[in-house]
Design an enzyme around this catalytic site. Structure first.
Site: not given
Ligand code: ADP
Ligand code: ZN
Length: 210
Positions: A18, A89-90, A146, A149, A181
């Site tokens: 996502m 999509d999805e 992320c 970080c 992470c």
């Protein structure tokens, strides 16, 4: 795809977690096809009636009209013979049937562009995307950033406790995380987002419309 002769069809797949820009990239490719005056049809799964709005909207606000469908077989039934490009999509919600649908459409000479999550909230391959990658002519893997970080993020971090594969998403229930992470146990052990867990209603969709 470089040189394509005659009316050969093919399958392009866009995957990633996502927030990695899958919808943006899908919309970009479909818009360019429209600019080239190609006939385009766009579909997305109507996972939940509440969210069956007829648009694909990216997290950055790009939009394109689409037809919500109950399943992959419905796409096949609804594609017009004259359609040249089919966008989906999805796709991770469309199940195994999507393999046959995408194959049939490509064999009919159509360009099929499919976007979806390739891994789930535990980082496991999310069918049918891995199988679709295997039969596609072209693959694009995108990464998000992320939120912890700033490194490239390959994972979709679920912030609420639920081990259901599919969970209705509200804002703040998922975020992008890198390999270091990523904490899949957050979804398994307990609510990481405090009061947000209380809003977890029923299992239906991975996220609400953006
Ligand atoms: P996807 O379909 O893969 O969920 P979208 O195309 O809907 O992705 O959204 C991508 C956009 O989301 C980016 O262009 C950016 O504006 C925004 N965004 C929000 N959070 C992040 C993040 N952590 N990493 C990258 N992009 C993000
Ligand atoms: Zn990180």
């Amino acid at each position: 795809m470089d040189i394509v002769k005659g009316n050969m069809g093919w399958i392009e797949v866009i995957v990633g977690p996502m927030f990695s820009g899958k919808s943006e990239e899908l919309i970009r490719r479909l818009r360019r096809a429209e600019i080239a005056r190609q006939r385009v049809q766009i579909f997305k799964p109507a996972i939940d009636r509440r969210y069956a709005v007829a648009e694909i909207v990216s997290h950055s606000g790009l939009e394109i009209g689409s037809d919500p469908v109950g399943g992959a077989a419905e796409i096949l039934a609804r594609v017009d013979a004259r359609t040249e490009v089919v966008g989906i999509d999805e796709a991770q919600f469309l199940g195994e049937e999507l393999i046959e649908t995408a194959t049939n459409l490509a064999n009919l000479g159509k360009r099929v562009i499919v976007a979806g999550l390739d891994t789930d909230f535990l980082g496991r391959p999310f069918e049918p995307m891995p199988r679709l990658l295997a039969i596609a002519e072209e693959i694009t893997k995108l990464l998000a950033i992320c939120v912890r970080c700033g490194n490239p993020a390959v994972h979709t971090q679920r912030l609420v406790k639920s081990e259901d594969l599919i969970v209705v998403g509200a804002a703040g229930m998922y975020e992008a995380r890198c390999r270091r992470c990523f904490e899949p146990q957050l979804a398994q052990q307990g609510p990481a987002a405090g009061e947000k867990a209380g809003r977890l209603s029923d299992a239906a969709a991975v996220e609400e419309p953006k």
